[in-house]
Every structure is written in C-alpha cells, then in structure tokens.
Design a protein around this motif. Sequence first.
Motif, PDB file in Angstrom:
ATOM      1  N   ILE A  65       0.645  -1.250  -0.060  1.00 52.21           N
ATOM      2  CA  ILE A  65       0.024   0.146   0.305  1.00 52.21           C
ATOM      3  C   ILE A  65       0.960   1.164  -0.196  1.00 52.21           C
ATOM      4  O   ILE A  65       0.552   2.339  -0.823  1.00 52.21           O
ATOM      5  N   ASP A  66       1.785   1.195   0.781  1.00 53.90           N
ATOM      6  CA  ASP A  66       2.677   2.277   0.978  1.00 53.90           C
ATOM      7  C   ASP A  66       3.698   2.642  -0.283  1.00 53.90           C
ATOM      8  O   ASP A  66       3.921   3.698  -0.738  1.00 53.90           O
ATOM      9  N   PHE A  67       4.002   1.683  -1.144  1.00 54.69           N
ATOM     10  CA  PHE A  67       4.594   1.756  -2.347  1.00 54.69           C
ATOM     11  C   PHE A  67       3.905   2.408  -3.374  1.00 54.69           C
ATOM     12  O   PHE A  67       4.247   3.272  -4.090  1.00 54.69           O
ATOM     13  N   LYS A  68       2.618   2.008  -3.507  1.00 58.78           N
ATOM     14  CA  LYS A  68       1.589   2.305  -4.273  1.00 58.78           C
ATOM     15  C   LYS A  68       1.404   3.854  -4.210  1.00 58.78           C
ATOM     16  O   LYS A  68       0.750   4.478  -5.153  1.00 58.78           O
ATOM     17  N   LYS A  69       1.594   4.545  -2.844  1.00 56.81           N
ATOM     18  CA  LYS A  69       1.338   5.811  -2.635  1.00 56.81           C
ATOM     19  C   LYS A  69       2.258   6.798  -3.318  1.00 56.81           C
ATOM     20  O   LYS A  69       2.307   7.840  -3.917  1.00 56.81           O
ATOM     21  N   TYR A  70       3.422   6.055  -3.743  1.00 55.97           N
ATOM     22  CA  TYR A  70       4.758   6.801  -4.376  1.00 55.97           C
ATOM     23  C   TYR A  70       4.927   6.443  -5.849  1.00 55.97           C
ATOM     24  O   TYR A  70       5.392   7.243  -6.419  1.00 55.97           O
ATOM     25  N   TYR A  71       4.498   5.343  -6.159  1.00 62.27           N
ATOM     26  CA  TYR A  71       4.463   4.957  -7.661  1.00 62.27           C
ATOM     27  C   TYR A  71       3.023   4.511  -7.994  1.00 62.27           C
ATOM     28  O   TYR A  71       2.133   4.074  -7.383  1.00 62.27           O
ATOM     29  N   ASN A  72       3.072   4.275  -9.468  1.00 58.43           N
ATOM     30  CA  ASN A  72       1.723   3.935 -10.224  1.00 58.43           C
ATOM     31  C   ASN A  72       1.605   2.329  -9.512  1.00 58.43           C
ATOM     32  O   ASN A  72       2.465   1.552  -9.028  1.00 58.43           O
ATOM     33  N   SER A  73       0.325   1.960  -9.615  1.00 53.43           N
ATOM     34  CA  SER A  73      -0.125   0.653  -8.946  1.00 53.43           C
ATOM     35  C   SER A  73       0.859  -0.573  -9.128  1.00 53.43           C
ATOM     36  O   SER A  73       1.369  -1.331  -8.395  1.00 53.43           O
ATOM     37  N   TYR A  75       3.982  -0.611 -10.819  1.00 54.27           N
ATOM     38  CA  TYR A  75       5.137  -0.572 -10.717  1.00 54.27           C
ATOM     39  C   TYR A  75       5.525  -0.604  -9.167  1.00 54.27           C
ATOM     40  O   TYR A  75       6.337  -1.001  -8.593  1.00 54.27           O
ATOM     41  N   GLY A  76       4.798   0.056  -8.381  1.00 52.56           N
ATOM     42  CA  GLY A  76       4.758   0.340  -6.783  1.00 52.56           C
ATOM     43  C   GLY A  76       4.893  -1.302  -6.334  1.00 52.56           C
ATOM     44  O   GLY A  76       5.621  -1.554  -5.534  1.00 52.56           O
ATOM     45  N   GLU A  77       3.940  -1.910  -6.682  1.00 48.55           N
ATOM     46  CA  GLU A  77       3.783  -3.491  -6.327  1.00 48.55           C
ATOM     47  C   GLU A  77       5.153  -4.142  -6.541  1.00 48.55           C
ATOM     48  O   GLU A  77       5.426  -4.996  -5.815  1.00 48.55           O
ATOM     49  N   LEU A  78       5.585  -3.894  -7.903  1.00 45.18           N
ATOM     50  CA  LEU A  78       6.743  -4.856  -8.325  1.00 45.18           C
ATOM     51  C   LEU A  78       7.981  -4.392  -7.462  1.00 45.18           C
ATOM     52  O   LEU A  78       8.663  -5.142  -6.961  1.00 45.18           O
ATOM     53  N   LEU A  79       8.053  -3.147  -7.106  1.00 42.76           N
ATOM     54  CA  LEU A  79       9.206  -2.825  -6.389  1.00 42.76           C
ATOM     55  C   LEU A  79       8.873  -3.324  -4.810  1.00 42.76           C
ATOM     56  O   LEU A  79      10.065  -3.619  -4.161  1.00 42.76           O
ATOM     57  N   ALA A  80       7.747  -3.481  -4.354  1.00 38.70           N
ATOM     58  CA  ALA A  80       7.575  -3.835  -3.031  1.00 38.70           C
ATOM     59  C   ALA A  80       7.873  -5.489  -3.072  1.00 38.70           C
ATOM     60  O   ALA A  80       8.474  -5.971  -2.203  1.00 38.70           O
ATOM     61  N   LEU A  81       7.846  -6.151  -4.090  1.00 34.00           N
ATOM     62  CA  LEU A  81       7.929  -7.629  -4.050  1.00 34.00           C
ATOM     63  C   LEU A  81       9.386  -7.934  -4.428  1.00 34.00           C
ATOM     64  O   LEU A  81       9.932  -8.632  -3.672  1.00 34.00           O
ATOM     65  N   LEU A  82      10.132  -6.803  -5.187  1.00 28.95           N
ATOM     66  CA  LEU A  82      11.636  -7.041  -5.130  1.00 28.95           C
ATOM     67  C   LEU A  82      12.198  -6.823  -3.793  1.00 28.95           C
ATOM     68  O   LEU A  82      13.222  -7.742  -3.352  1.00 28.95           O
ATOM     69  N   CYS A  83      11.513  -6.039  -3.080  1.00 30.52           N
ATOM     70  CA  CYS A  83      12.446  -5.758  -1.575  1.00 30.52           C
ATOM     71  C   CYS A  83      11.897  -7.136  -1.047  1.00 30.52           C
ATOM     72  O   CYS A  83      12.933  -7.548  -0.150  1.00 30.52           O
ATOM     73  N   PHE A  84      10.889  -7.619  -1.293  1.00 30.28           N
ATOM     74  CA  PHE A  84      10.310  -8.814  -0.043  1.00 30.28           C
ATOM     75  C   PHE A  84      11.247  -9.919  -0.692  1.00 30.28           C
ATOM     76  O   PHE A  84      11.969 -10.624   0.282  1.00 30.28           O
TER      77      PHE A  84
END
Length: 291
Positions: A65-73, A75-84
Amino acid sequence: MEFTLEQLLIAIILTILAGFSTAIGSIIAFFSKNDNLRILSFGLGFSAGVMIYISFMEILPSALIDFKKYYNSSYGELLALLCFFGGIFLSAIIDKFIPEDVNPHEPKEDLSELKICPLPKKNEKTPHFHPGEPLKKINTKALKRTGIFTALAIAIHNFPEGFATFISSLDNLSFGIAIAVAVAIHNIPEGMAVSLPIYHATNDKKKAFIYSALSGVAEPIGAIVGAFLILPIMNELTLAITFAVVAGIMIFISFDELLPAAKTYDKAHDSLYGLVFGMAVMAISLILLNP
C-alpha cells in the motif's frame, strides 16, 4: 518520521529479550527430559505460524500500500515484491556463508537423542556420544570449538532478526511483541545447540550457559545498527522498503529454520498444530487490536 525515546527503548528491550532467550535453551538442555521436546516442537510451529501470518497478511500488504502511494499501482507492487524477495535473498546469503558443520540450521542428528544421554560427573573424563553409538573418548578441544563456532554462526543469523524485531516494534507495538515472542521461541533450540557441546567438553554448566547467552547478543546489536542506518532517513517510503525486506527475512526464517527444527522434535503432528494455532492467535489478536 520521528520516534519518541519511549518507543525506542521499548523496541530495544523487546529485541534484547528475544535475543537472550538462547539462555533458556541452555537451561532446557541441562534439565529437561525427552518428552518435554514435544512442547518445543509445538512452540517452534507456533512461532512459524505467527511469522508467516503476520508477514503475508499484515507487513507485506502494508508495504504494498505504501509503495503504491509513491508509484503507480503495478510499478509500486513490483518494487515491493523485489524488496520482499531481496529480504529472502539476504537471509539465504547469510545462511550460505556459514559452514555446514557449525550451522545450527543444517540437518543434523536429532538433538533430543543427544540431550538425554548421561552427562559426565565431576572429575570424570568427558565422554562424547553420537545417537546410536556407544560412548567414546574424543578430543574435548574440538568439541568445545564446535560449540564456540556454533555460537558465532547463530550470532550472524540473529543479526537480521534483531533488526526485524526492532523496526516492527517501532512502527506497531503489537507487531513487535508478536515477532519478539516468535523469535524468542525460535532461539531456544539455538541455545541448546551452543550449550551442549561446550558442556560436554568442559563439564561446566556456567561456561556453557554464558556462551549460549552471548550468542543472542547479535540481536540487540542488529537493532542498534539498524537504528543508526535507518532512523536518520526514516520516512514512509524507507519504512515501506524496510517492512518488505523484513517480511522476506521472516518468511525465510520460518521455512528454512523454524519448521525444519520443529519437525526434528515432532510427534503426532505437534509442529502442525503449533503452526495453525500460531496463525489463529495472530489473526484473532490483529482483529482485536485493529477493529
């Protein structure tokens, strides 16, 4: 993002308590009987259930949710999963660099069989034993070295766990307490793995207890290092990155360490019952704490 002194102190205290639970494992190794290990199996399963549930149902979704606040839906989800997955990869790398013979999480003989063998009395030559083999003399220096290196290996493993407990406690105290309890249960067999070889090499409970307790020091150290690195730049985005990485670390701990260790002491699906119970307790507590 700023935190009060009280929040910082509570997070540090929780991390210290979780880390020094290795000392509890030392005490259990000295005084418990084989039947009591069914409780340990249930406890480790419970710990895995807590970590898996909170990682997939709360921490990772919060990071998404926090990633999607900074990036589009997407792209933010992809970045979050990469961090995971980065958190999983980081834990795997740490695990890879620990030699197998002293890595407490590599498959070994059943520790419970080792524990219930007769211990040496005072002034007797120290025997060592392998499950299913007669007692025999060995080089006690080598046995002590095994205990010390196991302590070092556990310390390295505990570093990211301390960081995860600390950061989670800062953002959400209920998360922090749940993770601290789960990590504390997970540290019990690690304390046993350190204390047993040192005790059998030295016939000194005090020395074995001290080494076992010291192996947990890495967790508060991980918390302090994390505080110095993360707190100066902490904002919603860095917290989201940290949470996604922490979720990956906890998933790796659960599947690589907790569940295999729980199966080692398992009987009549104790670890499975513990896993389900841990998830249920975490689910109910989150509903009550976040109505």
